[in-house]
Design an enzyme around this catalytic site. Structure first.
Site, PDB file in Angstrom:
ATOM      1  N   ASN A 107       0.849  -1.194   0.000  1.00  0.00           N
ATOM      2  CA  ASN A 107       0.000   0.000   0.000  1.00  0.00           C
ATOM      3  C   ASN A 107       0.880   1.237   0.000  1.00  0.00           C
ATOM      4  OD1 ASN A 107      -2.434   1.592   0.420  1.00  0.00           O
ATOM      5  ND2 ASN A 107      -1.788   1.847   2.538  1.00  0.00           N
ATOM      6  N   HIS A 109       0.933   5.078   1.257  1.00  0.00           N
ATOM      7  CA  HIS A 109       0.219   5.940   2.209  1.00  0.00           C
ATOM      8  C   HIS A 109       0.897   7.310   2.247  1.00  0.00           C
ATOM      9  CE1 HIS A 109      -2.302   6.934   5.600  1.00  0.00           C
ATOM     10  NE2 HIS A 109      -1.241   7.442   6.198  1.00  0.00           N
TER      11      HIS A 109
END
Ligand code: GAR
Length: 225
Positions: A107, A109
């Site tokens: 991911n 972020h």
């Protein structure tokens, strides 16, 4: 070649960076599928423009959250995806999805985790008065933005920053570190031991580099050491 699946909820500039890096031969991987949970997401247009498989999977068309996750999981598995990249996916994946791709979901972020997980991160960083923020690519575990960190980039906050100016400065770094993280995984260059993600060739930045914001003007005397 590493088979990637991308899940994104928004305009898709991070997905675009991966598409570009692959098309231009800078990243050795293939994009097997791009999934979005939002019909208006720009990422779907980008996929179409580049002739990439793409699909809309809307959560409200499934009775349970697990079924929604399950549909995405089956689509990705069905195309032999080996690495799932969350590139601006604004939901948390359930445990069955995470277990289906162990250490194979990453991911991006827009903050220096573990500071400011979740949403509205630029607002939180400005409100808190931090002098640096940045972005993080990490493996996804069952927590909210808690998995082992692969790579981070640091950017300073400026006195007149708004959420938009800070977001733009951080986004430029996101576009550098996300393809890099995928490339490290694709080339088998990292090891993961617990929370520690390391490069196999021990590459790291020089240990004596530091940044200050605002700059430190006093000189250090020999007696300080
Ligand atoms: C990026 O800033 C990404 O870090 C963030 O959403 C934006 C997506 O931009 N992700 C999150 O906040 C995840 N919680 P993009 O659609 O242009 O790639």
């Amino acid at each position: 070649m590493l088979k990637i699946g991308i899940i994104a909820s928004g305009r898709g500039t991070n997905a675009q960076c991966l598409i570009n890096a692959i098309e231009e031969g800078r990243l050795s991987a293939t994009i097997e599928l791009i999934i979005s949970d939002r019909p208006e997401a720009g990422v779907l247009e980008r996929a179409k423009k580049h002739g990439l498989e793409h699909v809309l999977v809307r959560e409200n068309e499934y009775v349970t959250r697990a079924e929604f996750d399950g549909e995405m999981m089956n689509l990705l598995k069905g195309r032999g995806v080996e690495l799932v990249v969350l590139a601006g996916f604004m939901r948390v994946l359930g445990p069955a999805f995470i277990e289906a791709f162990p250490e194979r979901i990453i991911n991006i972020h827009p903050a220096l985790l573990p500071s400011f997980p979740g949403l509205n991160v630029h607002k939180k960083a400005i409100k808190h008065g931090v002098k640096f923020s940045g972005c993080t690519v990490h493996f996804v575990d069952s927590g909210l933005d808690t998995g082992p960190i692969i790579i981070q980039a640091v950017v300073p906050l400026l006195d007149d920053d708004t959420e938009d100016t800070l977001a733009a400065r951080i986004l430029r770094e996101e576009h550098r570190i996300l393809p890099e993280a995928v490339s490290l995984i694709a080339s088998g260059s990292i090891t993961v031991t617990g929370r520690q993600v390391r490069l196999k060739n021990n590459a790291s930045i020089e240990g004596n580099q530091a940044m200050e914001n605002p700059p430190v003007s006093l000189t250090v005397s020999e007696n300080d050491r």
